[in-house]
Design a protein around this motif. Sequence first.
Motif, mmCIF file in Angstrom:
data_model
loop_
_atom_site.group_PDB
_atom_site.id
_atom_site.type_symbol
_atom_site.label_atom_id
_atom_site.label_comp_id
_atom_site.label_asym_id
_atom_site.label_seq_id
_atom_site.Cartn_x
_atom_site.Cartn_y
_atom_site.Cartn_z
ATOM 1 N N PRO A 1 26.603 -13.077 -22.550
ATOM 2 C CA PRO A 1 25.363 -13.595 -23.120
ATOM 3 C C PRO A 1 25.601 -14.793 -24.036
ATOM 4 C CG PRO A 1 25.562 -11.215 -23.541
ATOM 5 C CD PRO A 1 26.784 -11.656 -22.851
ATOM 6 N N GLY A 2 26.715 -14.814 -24.770
ATOM 7 C CA GLY A 2 26.997 -15.912 -25.681
ATOM 8 C C GLY A 2 27.156 -17.232 -24.965
ATOM 9 N N ARG A 3 27.899 -17.226 -23.852
ATOM 10 C CA ARG A 3 28.090 -18.472 -23.082
ATOM 11 C C ARG A 3 26.791 -18.958 -22.469
ATOM 12 N NH1 ARG A 3 33.693 -18.974 -19.966
ATOM 13 N NH2 ARG A 3 35.023 -18.120 -21.569
ATOM 14 N N GLU A 4 25.994 -18.023 -21.952
ATOM 15 C CA GLU A 4 24.720 -18.399 -21.343
ATOM 16 C C GLU A 4 23.790 -19.020 -22.381
ATOM 17 O OE1 GLU A 4 23.267 -14.822 -19.582
ATOM 18 O OE2 GLU A 4 24.877 -14.770 -18.096
ATOM 19 N N ARG A 5 23.775 -18.428 -23.553
ATOM 20 C CA ARG A 5 22.919 -18.963 -24.612
ATOM 21 C C ARG A 5 23.378 -20.361 -25.023
ATOM 22 N NH1 ARG A 5 21.064 -16.250 -30.320
ATOM 23 N NH2 ARG A 5 19.958 -18.080 -31.015
ATOM 24 N N PHE A 6 24.701 -20.553 -25.168
ATOM 25 C CA PHE A 6 25.234 -21.863 -25.527
ATOM 26 C C PHE A 6 24.871 -22.889 -24.453
ATOM 27 C CE2 PHE A 6 28.595 -25.077 -25.254
ATOM 28 C CZ PHE A 6 28.435 -25.662 -26.491
ATOM 29 N N ALA A 7 25.011 -22.522 -23.189
ATOM 30 C CA ALA A 7 24.676 -23.443 -22.093
ATOM 31 C C ALA A 7 23.196 -23.806 -22.135
ATOM 32 C CB ALA A 7 25.039 -22.818 -20.747
ATOM 33 N N ALA A 8 22.343 -22.829 -22.411
ATOM 34 C CA ALA A 8 20.906 -23.093 -22.485
ATOM 35 C C ALA A 8 20.590 -24.013 -23.658
ATOM 36 C CB ALA A 8 20.140 -21.783 -22.622
ATOM 37 N N GLU A 9 21.222 -23.781 -24.803
ATOM 38 C CA GLU A 9 20.971 -24.628 -25.972
ATOM 39 C C GLU A 9 21.440 -26.055 -25.728
ATOM 40 O OE1 GLU A 9 22.939 -22.269 -28.885
ATOM 41 O OE2 GLU A 9 21.171 -21.066 -29.280
ATOM 42 N N THR A 10 22.587 -26.200 -25.080
ATOM 43 C CA THR A 10 23.103 -27.520 -24.751
ATOM 44 C C THR A 10 22.159 -28.237 -23.802
ATOM 45 O OG1 THR A 10 25.355 -26.747 -25.084
ATOM 46 C CG2 THR A 10 25.091 -28.763 -23.813
ATOM 47 N N SER A 11 21.671 -27.520 -22.799
ATOM 48 C CA SER A 11 20.737 -28.098 -21.845
ATOM 49 C C SER A 11 19.428 -28.486 -22.532
ATOM 50 C CB SER A 11 20.469 -27.095 -20.720
ATOM 51 O OG SER A 11 19.484 -27.595 -19.849
ATOM 52 N N ASN A 12 18.916 -27.607 -23.390
ATOM 53 C CA ASN A 12 17.684 -27.906 -24.131
ATOM 54 C C ASN A 12 17.846 -29.151 -24.987
ATOM 55 O OD1 ASN A 12 16.360 -25.678 -23.088
ATOM 56 N ND2 ASN A 12 16.822 -24.378 -24.847
ATOM 57 N N ALA A 13 18.985 -29.282 -25.625
ATOM 58 C CA ALA A 13 19.243 -30.442 -26.476
ATOM 59 C C ALA A 13 19.152 -31.728 -25.661
ATOM 60 C CB ALA A 13 20.619 -30.322 -27.141
ATOM 61 N N SER A 14 19.759 -31.727 -24.497
ATOM 62 C CA SER A 14 19.739 -32.923 -23.650
ATOM 63 C C SER A 14 18.338 -33.234 -23.142
ATOM 64 C CB SER A 14 20.684 -32.747 -22.461
ATOM 65 O OG SER A 14 22.003 -32.613 -22.911
ATOM 66 N N VAL A 15 17.594 -32.196 -22.760
ATOM 67 C CA VAL A 15 16.236 -32.396 -22.245
ATOM 68 C C VAL A 15 15.330 -32.969 -23.343
ATOM 69 C CG1 VAL A 15 14.167 -31.197 -21.405
ATOM 70 C CG2 VAL A 15 16.410 -30.667 -20.434
ATOM 71 N N VAL A 16 15.390 -32.382 -24.523
ATOM 72 C CA VAL A 16 14.529 -32.840 -25.621
ATOM 73 C C VAL A 16 14.906 -34.262 -26.021
ATOM 74 C CG1 VAL A 16 13.897 -32.454 -28.031
ATOM 75 C CG2 VAL A 16 14.077 -30.521 -26.478
ATOM 76 N N ALA A 17 16.190 -34.527 -26.180
ATOM 77 C CA ALA A 17 16.627 -35.877 -26.549
ATOM 78 C C ALA A 17 16.182 -36.889 -25.505
ATOM 79 C CB ALA A 17 18.144 -35.908 -26.733
ATOM 80 N N GLY A 18 16.340 -36.546 -24.242
ATOM 81 C CA GLY A 18 15.932 -37.451 -23.165
ATOM 82 C C GLY A 18 14.441 -37.744 -23.194
ATOM 83 N N ALA A 19 13.634 -36.703 -23.396
ATOM 84 C CA ALA A 19 12.178 -36.892 -23.446
ATOM 85 C C ALA A 19 11.781 -37.777 -24.618
ATOM 86 C CB ALA A 19 11.487 -35.532 -23.544
ATOM 87 N N MET A 20 12.402 -37.542 -25.767
ATOM 88 C CA MET A 20 12.064 -38.354 -26.937
ATOM 89 C C MET A 20 12.480 -39.808 -26.738
ATOM 90 S SD MET A 20 12.801 -35.796 -30.137
ATOM 91 C CE MET A 20 12.099 -36.938 -31.358
ATOM 92 N N GLN A 21 13.611 -40.022 -26.097
ATOM 93 C CA GLN A 21 14.098 -41.382 -25.875
ATOM 94 C C GLN A 21 13.276 -42.108 -24.816
ATOM 95 O OE1 GLN A 21 18.135 -40.264 -25.078
ATOM 96 N NE2 GLN A 21 18.652 -40.096 -27.243
ATOM 97 N N GLN A 22 12.776 -41.376 -23.822
ATOM 98 C CA GLN A 22 11.995 -42.002 -22.747
ATOM 99 C C GLN A 22 10.542 -42.249 -23.126
ATOM 100 O OE1 GLN A 22 12.446 -39.603 -19.249
ATOM 101 N NE2 GLN A 22 14.596 -40.111 -18.999
ATOM 102 N N HIS A 23 10.022 -41.477 -24.077
ATOM 103 C CA HIS A 23 8.606 -41.564 -24.428
ATOM 104 C C HIS A 23 8.427 -41.876 -25.914
ATOM 105 C CE1 HIS A 23 7.745 -40.032 -20.431
ATOM 106 N NE2 HIS A 23 8.623 -39.064 -20.657
ATOM 107 N N VAL A 24 9.115 -42.898 -26.364
ATOM 108 C CA VAL A 24 9.115 -43.279 -27.782
ATOM 109 C C VAL A 24 7.708 -43.557 -28.298
ATOM 110 C CG1 VAL A 24 9.972 -44.997 -29.434
ATOM 111 C CG2 VAL A 24 11.440 -44.207 -27.589
ATOM 112 N N GLY A 25 6.853 -44.125 -27.479
ATOM 113 C CA GLY A 25 5.523 -44.518 -27.917
ATOM 114 C C GLY A 25 4.494 -43.409 -27.948
ATOM 115 N N ILE A 26 4.842 -42.219 -27.504
ATOM 116 C CA ILE A 26 3.869 -41.129 -27.439
ATOM 117 C C ILE A 26 4.109 -40.179 -28.609
ATOM 118 C CG2 ILE A 26 2.944 -39.247 -26.050
ATOM 119 C CD1 ILE A 26 3.973 -40.764 -23.564
ATOM 120 N N ALA A 27 3.219 -40.231 -29.583
ATOM 121 C CA ALA A 27 3.381 -39.452 -30.811
ATOM 122 C C ALA A 27 3.492 -37.953 -30.535
ATOM 123 C CB ALA A 27 2.237 -39.732 -31.778
ATOM 124 N N ALA A 28 2.702 -37.448 -29.598
ATOM 125 C CA ALA A 28 2.736 -36.004 -29.311
ATOM 126 C C ALA A 28 4.105 -35.570 -28.794
ATOM 127 C CB ALA A 28 1.644 -35.637 -28.310
#
Length: 139
Positions: A1-28
């Motif tokens: 479970p620890g490795r799976e959780r770490f992998a999910a957190e790492t993936s979430n970090a990349s997804v969120v960072a990517g969305a914020m970087q791609q949609h800089v002009g969208i406040a929401a």
Amino acid sequence: PGRERFAAETSNASVVAGAMQQHVGIAAVQEGGSVTVGNLAFNDAARDSLAAAHIVPALVRAMERHEADAGVQDAAAFALHNLACSLAIASEIESEGGRRALETAMLKHPDVAQGGEASAALDILSYVTSGLEQEHAAE
């Protein structure tokens, strides 16, 4: 479970960072991404993954781009505060202009100033800055 959780957190970090970087002009997107970052950053491993995904510049740019949006400012202050719990990331926040963004948010938005996250983040940045200044003075 620890490795799976770490992998999910790492993936979430990349997804969120990517969305914020791609949609800089969208406040929401910036506000929602900042809240997600703030929640993920309670975990040390996720905090490191977020930093590796270049989230700090994205948060600072969000604050600069959406200076008039109290929601973005409050959420980004929350995220920066939790990220700053790592002194290495706090140094990055300082070097990316996070101090200026947090100070501006507090001046323009009383709710951000009263919320405590921005103030606490600034306290950590002051601690890091004073430590760095002492190191350079000793050299």
